[in-house]
Design an enzyme around this catalytic site. Sequence first.
Site, short mmCIF file in Angstrom:
data_model
loop_
_atom_site.label_atom_id
_atom_site.label_comp_id
_atom_site.label_asym_id
_atom_site.label_seq_id
_atom_site.Cartn_x
_atom_site.Cartn_y
_atom_site.Cartn_z
N ALA A 79 -2.74 7.36 12.98
CA ALA A 79 -2.05 7.65 14.25
C ALA A 79 -1.47 6.37 14.85
O ALA A 79 -1.45 6.19 16.06
CB ALA A 79 -3.03 8.31 15.23
N ARG B 138 1.86 3.47 14.68
CA ARG B 138 3.22 3.57 15.22
C ARG B 138 4.06 4.63 14.52
O ARG B 138 4.73 5.43 15.18
CB ARG B 138 3.89 2.20 15.17
CG ARG B 138 3.17 1.26 16.14
CD ARG B 138 4.01 0.11 16.53
NE ARG B 138 4.00 -0.93 15.50
CZ ARG B 138 4.41 -2.17 15.74
NH1 ARG B 138 4.89 -2.51 16.91
NH2 ARG B 138 4.35 -3.08 14.79
N ASN C 230 -4.30 -1.07 1.08
CA ASN C 230 -3.87 0.30 1.33
C ASN C 230 -4.26 1.27 0.21
O ASN C 230 -4.38 2.48 0.46
CB ASN C 230 -2.36 0.34 1.60
CG ASN C 230 -2.03 -0.20 2.98
OD1 ASN C 230 -2.93 -0.45 3.78
ND2 ASN C 230 -0.76 -0.39 3.27
N VAL D 56 3.62 8.01 3.29
CA VAL D 56 4.53 7.05 3.96
C VAL D 56 4.02 5.61 3.78
O VAL D 56 4.79 4.65 3.76
CB VAL D 56 4.66 7.39 5.47
CG1 VAL D 56 5.55 6.38 6.19
CG2 VAL D 56 5.23 8.79 5.67
N THR D 57 2.72 5.47 3.60
CA THR D 57 2.09 4.14 3.52
C THR D 57 2.69 3.31 2.38
O THR D 57 2.97 3.82 1.29
CB THR D 57 0.56 4.32 3.27
OG1 THR D 57 0.04 5.18 4.28
CG2 THR D 57 -0.16 2.99 3.32
N HIS E 214 10.93 1.83 -3.18
CA HIS E 214 11.13 1.37 -1.79
C HIS E 214 10.80 -0.11 -1.74
O HIS E 214 9.71 -0.51 -1.36
CB HIS E 214 10.22 2.17 -0.87
CG HIS E 214 10.44 1.89 0.58
ND1 HIS E 214 11.68 1.88 1.17
CD2 HIS E 214 9.56 1.62 1.59
CE1 HIS E 214 11.57 1.62 2.45
NE2 HIS E 214 10.29 1.44 2.73
#
Length: 324
Positions: free
Chosen positions: A21, A23, A106, A129-130, A186
């Site tokens: 939770a 940004r 991560n 998304v990480t 990415h």
Amino acid sequence: MSFSSNSPIVCNLPRVTIVGAGRVGSTLAQRIAEKNLADVVLLDIILGMPQGLALDLVEARGIELHNRQIIGTNNYADTSGSQIVVITAGIPRKTGMSRDDLLKTNAKIVVEAAKNAIAYSPNAIFIVVTNPLDVMTYLAWQATGLPRSRIMGMAGVLDSARFETFIALELGVLPADVKAMVLGSHGDLMVPLSRYATVNGIPITELLDTATIARLVERTRNGGAEIVELMQTGGAFFAPASATSVMVESILLNQSRLLPAAAYLQGEYGLEDVVIGVPCRLGCSGIESVLELNLTDGEREALHTSAQSVRKNIERSQEILANN
Ligand SMILES: NC(=O)C1=CN([C@@H]2O[C@H](COP(=O)(O)OP(=O)(O)OC[C@H]3O[C@@H](n4cnc5c(N)ncnc54)[C@H](O)[C@@H]3O)[C@@H](O)[C@H]2O)C=CC1
Ligand SMILES: O=C([O-])CC(=O)C(=O)O
């Protein structure tokens, strides 16, 4: 005055869980609720923080004119029955770091989040998304054991939006009139397809010279880093949340939009057992199909180079996870 009621009505409203939770996660919760797409469960490891954010968002509902439920929690049991799980949990990079520098920290967070979330929402579609995005999506695919149609990563919509923005700024036209697609990983090796970029159907190669296009491509590749350098304390989150919300929307509303998404490939583009950004049709069952574009030799080589770097990091991640 009172309302009379007959039998109680049970409404099964779509529910989206966002793990992390911070940004990106909290901004995405706001987008989803304010677009009236689904109820939202915000989960984080920090006690009280997702609850506080949820209450803040709930207090804006009357002003924003929606009535979506937003729950903050530290407990995966509260996420049960979600149609979509978005994973944004993990650390963002700081100035001077690459996305790959986040891998060690991560990897464990994403694997744990994916395992916990799938236990309570076995039918969910997952959007990761990480960062580093492609590797984290691969790890979430492994951890959940989901069919590849139900797991994807968000990056291409964001990278494409940046490319479109820079083209629009250069030409002084409305960004919505620019359409472009960025494939690949990415990172610095992403593959912006200039050949396919248009302004309302007019190829940008008719409107901009080669040197200008090369400059805009380079700015797109560095789009994330440009913001990290400016902000100093983390990365972009408004545009990443918007980009994720259109993927959520296409799935929940079964829009079948053709969007770039990081997908597990099984032979498409000559690539196998790797996750990388490709054009995907996103509908209610997740990735409904992967579009194989005709690429030039140069574009194909760039995509394979990009995939090769993801593969190296997947190998690194397997070693990291095996030693823990
Ligand atoms: N794919 C993309 O295009 C983009 C990816 N990102 C990545 O998204 C991630 C999140 O970025 P921000 O929201 O800016 O970071 P942030 O630091 O604001 O939020 C991350 C949140 O994850 C939480 N968290 C950490 N471990 C957790 C766990 N085990 N379980 C649940 N929650 C946990 C933290 O407490 C924090 O609230 C970063 O890795 C960032 O690099 C960010 C922007 C774009
Ligand atoms: O640059 C970062 O670290 C965050 C991100 O992925 C992006 O904004 O593209």
